[in-house]
Design an enzyme around this catalytic site. Structure first.
Site, PDB file in Angstrom:
ATOM      1  N   LEU A  54       0.825  -1.215   0.000  1.00  0.00           N
ATOM      2  CA  LEU A  54       0.000   0.000   0.000  1.00  0.00           C
ATOM      3  C   LEU A  54       0.857   1.261   0.000  1.00  0.00           C
ATOM      4  CD1 LEU A  54      -2.560  -1.060   2.765  1.00  0.00           C
ATOM      5  CD2 LEU A  54      -2.947  -1.057   0.279  1.00  0.00           C
ATOM      6  N   SER A  55       0.271   2.350  -0.407  1.00  0.00           N
ATOM      7  CA  SER A  55       0.920   3.655  -0.276  1.00  0.00           C
ATOM      8  C   SER A  55       1.216   3.900   1.201  1.00  0.00           C
ATOM      9  CB  SER A  55      -0.002   4.742  -0.824  1.00  0.00           C
ATOM     10  OG  SER A  55       0.593   6.004  -0.673  1.00  0.00           O
ATOM     11  N   GLY A  56       2.434   4.303   1.495  1.00  0.00           N
ATOM     12  CA  GLY A  56       2.810   4.566   2.880  1.00  0.00           C
ATOM     13  C   GLY A  56       3.248   3.335   3.653  1.00  0.00           C
ATOM     14  N   ALA A  57       3.271   2.182   3.005  1.00  0.00           N
ATOM     15  CA  ALA A  57       3.682   0.954   3.708  1.00  0.00           C
ATOM     16  C   ALA A  57       5.190   0.957   4.003  1.00  0.00           C
ATOM     17  CB  ALA A  57       3.306  -0.281   2.897  1.00  0.00           C
ATOM     18  N   GLY A  58       5.964   1.626   3.151  1.00  0.00           N
ATOM     19  CA  GLY A  58       7.408   1.715   3.401  1.00  0.00           C
ATOM     20  C   GLY A  58       8.283   1.292   2.237  1.00  0.00           C
TER      21      GLY A  58
ATOM     22  N   SER B 214       1.512  -1.809  -7.306  1.00  0.00           N
ATOM     23  CA  SER B 214       1.237  -3.024  -8.101  1.00  0.00           C
ATOM     24  C   SER B 214       0.196  -3.921  -7.414  1.00  0.00           C
ATOM     25  CB  SER B 214       2.531  -3.794  -8.405  1.00  0.00           C
ATOM     26  OG  SER B 214       3.390  -3.937  -7.308  1.00  0.00           O
TER      27      SER B 214
HETATM   28  P1  ADP Z   1       5.615   3.870   0.202  1.00  0.00           P
HETATM   29  O1  ADP Z   1       6.835   4.060  -0.656  1.00  0.00           O
HETATM   30  O2  ADP Z   1       5.272   2.433   0.420  1.00  0.00           O
HETATM   31  O3  ADP Z   1       4.447   4.696  -0.272  1.00  0.00           O
HETATM   32  P2  ADP Z   1       7.070   5.422   2.147  1.00  0.00           P
HETATM   33  O4  ADP Z   1       8.390   4.723   2.174  1.00  0.00           O
HETATM   34  O5  ADP Z   1       6.977   6.684   1.323  1.00  0.00           O
HETATM   35  O6  ADP Z   1       5.937   4.391   1.685  1.00  0.00           O
HETATM   36  O7  ADP Z   1       6.601   5.766   3.643  1.00  0.00           O
HETATM   37  C1  ADP Z   1       6.668   4.818   4.692  1.00  0.00           C
HETATM   38  C2  ADP Z   1       6.654   5.490   6.063  1.00  0.00           C
HETATM   39  O8  ADP Z   1       6.683   4.502   7.079  1.00  0.00           O
HETATM   40  C3  ADP Z   1       7.844   6.413   6.284  1.00  0.00           C
HETATM   41  O9  ADP Z   1       7.414   7.566   6.961  1.00  0.00           O
HETATM   42  C4  ADP Z   1       8.764   5.549   7.183  1.00  0.00           C
HETATM   43  O10 ADP Z   1       9.590   6.342   8.002  1.00  0.00           O
HETATM   44  C5  ADP Z   1       7.751   4.760   8.013  1.00  0.00           C
HETATM   45  N1  ADP Z   1       8.271   3.484   8.564  1.00  0.00           N
HETATM   46  C6  ADP Z   1       8.151   3.063   9.834  1.00  0.00           C
HETATM   47  N2  ADP Z   1       8.732   1.865  10.039  1.00  0.00           N
HETATM   48  C7  ADP Z   1       9.235   1.494   8.841  1.00  0.00           C
HETATM   49  C8  ADP Z   1       9.965   0.323   8.396  1.00  0.00           C
HETATM   50  N3  ADP Z   1      10.272  -0.706   9.217  1.00  0.00           N
HETATM   51  N4  ADP Z   1      10.314   0.259   7.096  1.00  0.00           N
HETATM   52  C9  ADP Z   1       9.983   1.262   6.255  1.00  0.00           C
HETATM   53  N5  ADP Z   1       9.315   2.391   6.622  1.00  0.00           N
HETATM   54  C10 ADP Z   1       8.933   2.516   7.911  1.00  0.00           C
END
Ligand code: ADP
Length: 188
Positions: A20-24, A93
Site C-alpha cells: 500500500l501507499s505509505g507501507a514503506g 502493483s
Molecule cells: P511507500 O513508498 O510504500 O508509499 P514510504 O516509504 O513513502 O511508503 O513511507 C513509509 C513510512 O513509514 C515512512 O514515513 C517511514 O519512516 C515509516 N516506517 C516506519 N517503520 C518502517 C519500516 N520498518 N520500514 C519502512 N518504513 C517505515
C-alpha cells in the site's frame, strides 16, 4: 593479481516491492540502495511515483492502466536484470496476476511484500494522499476505494508496523545473499 570489482560477482535480479501507499516501499528501497552501493554493487531504481512522470506518463488508475504500468516497469526491469543489474522496483502493483506475469518473464526475481495494515498507512499518511482519498478528491485509491491483492507467497515479508527499518532492509539483504545474487561479505 588485480582485484576483481565486487559488482562482477553480482547476478542480475529484480527486487520488487509491492504494498500500500505509505507501507514503506520507498523508505526500505532507499536504505537498501545505500547499503548495496556501499558494497560496490551496480543497481538501478524504478520508483513508481517517478516512473509515472515519464515511462508510464498518462496512465491512470483503472485496472487496465495499473496493469500496463506494471508491465512497462517489468519490461525495463527485465532488460536490466538480464544484463546483470540489480533492479529495485517500488510500485503499489495491486494486482496479483500481472505481478506473477512479470515475475515469470524476468525469472531472477524477489517479491517483497511491504505489509503494514491500511490503518497504519493511513495514520502515517506520508504524502497526505489518504486524507484526499477519504474526502473523495482522489478516486480509485488503493486500500480505500480500490483493491489490493496481497502476495500469497512473497519471498520476503516486511511488516513495517512491527519491525525497524534496519530489520526490514536486512531481511532483503539476507534473501539476496541466500539466493546467490550478491556475495556474502567476507569478514576482514
Ligand atoms: P511507500 O513508498 O510504500 O508509499 P514510504 O516509504 O513513502 O511508503 O513511507 C513509509 C513510512 O513509514 C515512512 O514515513 C517511514 O519512516 C515509516 N516506517 C516506519 N517503520 C518502517 C519500516 N520498518 N520500514 C519502512 N518504513 C517505515
Amino acid at each position: 593479481m588485480p582485484s576483481v570489482p565486487v559488482s562482477s560477482q553480482q547476478k542480475g535480479v529484480t527486487v520488487w516491492f509491492t504494498g500500500l501507499s505509505g507501507a514503506g516501499k520507498t523508505t526500505i528501497n532507499d536504505a537498501l540502495t545505500e547499503q548495496l552501493r556501499d558494497r560496490g554493487l551496480s543497481l538501478e531504481i524504478l520508483d513508481g511515483d517517478i516512473v509515472r512522470t515519464n515511462l508510464t506518463k498518462g496512465l491512470g488508475f483503472s485496472k487496465e492502466d495499473r496493469d500496463e504500468n506494471v508491465r512497462r516497469i517489468g519490461f525495463v526491469s527485465h532488460l536490466l536484470t538480464r544484463n546483470g543489474v540489480i533492479v529495485l522496483v517500488s510500485a503499489i502493483s495491486p494486482y496479483r496476476n500481472i505481478r506473477d506475469e512479470v515475475r515469470n518473464r524476468i525469472g531472477n526475481f524477489i517479491e517483497v511484500y511491504v505489509s503494514a495494515p491500511v490503518e497504519v498507512c493511513e495514520q502515517r499518511d506520508v504524502k497526505g494522499l489518504y486524507a484526499k482519498a477519504r474526502s473523495g478528491e482522489i478516486k480509485q485509491f488503493t486500500g480505500i476505494s480500490d483493491p489490493y491483492e496481497a502476495p500469497l507467497n512473497p519471498d520476503v515479508n516486511c511488516e513495517t508496523h512491527k519491525e525497524t527499518l534496519e530489520e526490514s532492509v536486512n531481511k532483503v539483504i539476507v534473501k539476496l545473499e541466500e539466493m546467490g545474487y550478491i556475495p556474502v561479505p567476507v569478514a576482514a
